[in-house]
Design an enzyme around this catalytic site. Sequence first.
Site, PDB file in Angstrom:
ATOM      1  N   ASN A 106       0.935  -1.105   0.021  1.00 44.56           N
ATOM      2  CA  ASN A 106      -0.063   0.098   0.072  1.00 44.56           C
ATOM      3  C   ASN A 106       0.988   1.079   0.108  1.00 44.56           C
ATOM      4  OD1 ASN A 106      -2.293   1.545   0.489  1.00 44.56           O
ATOM      5  ND2 ASN A 106      -1.778   1.729   2.522  1.00 44.56           N
ATOM      6  N   HIS A 108       0.845   5.321   1.405  1.00 43.72           N
ATOM      7  CA  HIS A 108       0.063   6.118   2.399  1.00 43.72           C
ATOM      8  C   HIS A 108       0.830   7.416   2.495  1.00 43.72           C
ATOM      9  CE1 HIS A 108      -2.508   6.997   5.964  1.00 43.72           C
ATOM     10  NE2 HIS A 108      -1.156   7.436   6.381  1.00 43.72           N
ATOM     11  N   SER A 135       4.629   7.085   2.591  1.00 42.90           N
ATOM     12  CA  SER A 135       5.153   5.815   2.812  1.00 42.90           C
ATOM     13  C   SER A 135       4.591   4.818   1.917  1.00 42.90           C
ATOM     14  CB  SER A 135       4.990   5.429   4.244  1.00 42.90           C
ATOM     15  OG  SER A 135       5.237   6.467   5.116  1.00 42.90           O
ATOM     16  N   ASP A 144      -2.608   0.792   7.884  1.00 46.89           N
ATOM     17  CA  ASP A 144      -1.449   1.448   7.932  1.00 46.89           C
ATOM     18  C   ASP A 144      -0.343   1.176   8.906  1.00 46.89           C
ATOM     19  OD1 ASP A 144      -2.880   2.898   5.804  1.00 46.89           O
ATOM     20  OD2 ASP A 144      -3.616   4.454   7.434  1.00 46.89           O
TER      21      ASP A 144
HETATM   22  C1  GRF Z   1      -3.209   8.928  -2.097  1.00 47.23           C
HETATM   23  O1  GRF Z   1      -2.915  10.003  -1.528  1.00 47.23           O
HETATM   24  C2  GRF Z   1      -2.589   7.586  -1.559  1.00 47.23           C
HETATM   25  O2  GRF Z   1      -1.536   7.889  -0.727  1.00 47.23           O
HETATM   26  C3  GRF Z   1      -3.715   7.450  -0.744  1.00 47.23           C
HETATM   27  O3  GRF Z   1      -5.145   8.030  -1.366  1.00 47.23           O
HETATM   28  C4  GRF Z   1      -4.372   8.786  -2.336  1.00 47.23           C
HETATM   29  C5  GRF Z   1      -5.026   8.176  -3.373  1.00 47.23           C
HETATM   30  O4  GRF Z   1      -4.826   8.944  -4.684  1.00 47.23           O
HETATM   31  N1  GRF Z   1      -3.790   6.176  -0.036  1.00 47.23           N
HETATM   32  P1  GRF Z   1      -5.015   8.431  -6.156  1.00 47.23           P
HETATM   33  O5  GRF Z   1      -6.298   7.920  -6.097  1.00 47.23           O
HETATM   34  O6  GRF Z   1      -4.040   7.532  -6.395  1.00 47.23           O
HETATM   35  O7  GRF Z   1      -5.027   9.690  -6.979  1.00 47.23           O
END
Ligand code: GRF
Length: 209
Positions: A106, A108, A135, A144
């Site tokens: 993932n 984050h 991260s 997370d």
């Molecule tokens: C990103 O900031 C990611 O880190 C978080 O959700 C957001 C998703 O953005 N988990 P996108 O859909 O990839 O534009």
Amino acid sequence: MTITVLISGRGSNMCALHEASLSGQLSADISHVIANKPDAAGLQYARSHNIKTTVVDHTEYSSRDEFDQQLLGTIESSSPRLILLAGFMRKLTEAFTQHFESRLINIHPSLLPRHTGLNTHEKAILAGDRWHGCSVHFVTAELDAGPIIARSVVNVEKDDTQESLAARVLTKEHQLYWRVAQLYLENAIRWQDGHVEYCGKRLAYPLTL
Ligand code: GRF
């Protein structure tokens, strides 16, 4: 080698991964994009680039277990080497995360373990953090909280708003994710007994990329 990407919305990280794949920086195909929302904007990008898409709409399942079971089968139907969550906004059950243990990652938008959950940019500003970032970590059932592989850092400026900070972090996300995915595909990064191994050694601290 193929990668399956899970999204819930915009999908800009999925696009960045796909672009890295097209340019050869990422040596795998983004072969399947799965969304839990039929109106996830990223689906349009995937369809227009001839990437297989599937919607597993969580509102159609009466329990988290049932949804996760369906999602699991949908992912396995394309036998991906790696599964990347990219803005996938669902908590996952232990059965699901254990099934994909070692190949589920993932991204984050914070410097984990700081600021888990939502509204991370607001949290960083309110906390007066001087540094913020993103991260990439292996996914476990705890939100997370899985082993952190790598992070990218940005400075928090005095006049930053949530939006300006989010935009700067997102630029970093778009670079960090494919880099980590590539290290994984090269077997430089591995999951080993709940820890991250980098080039055969247990990582004491996350990589800074
Ligand atoms: C990103 O900031 C990611 O880190 C978080 O959700 C957001 C998703 O953005 N988990 P996108 O859909 O990839 O534009």
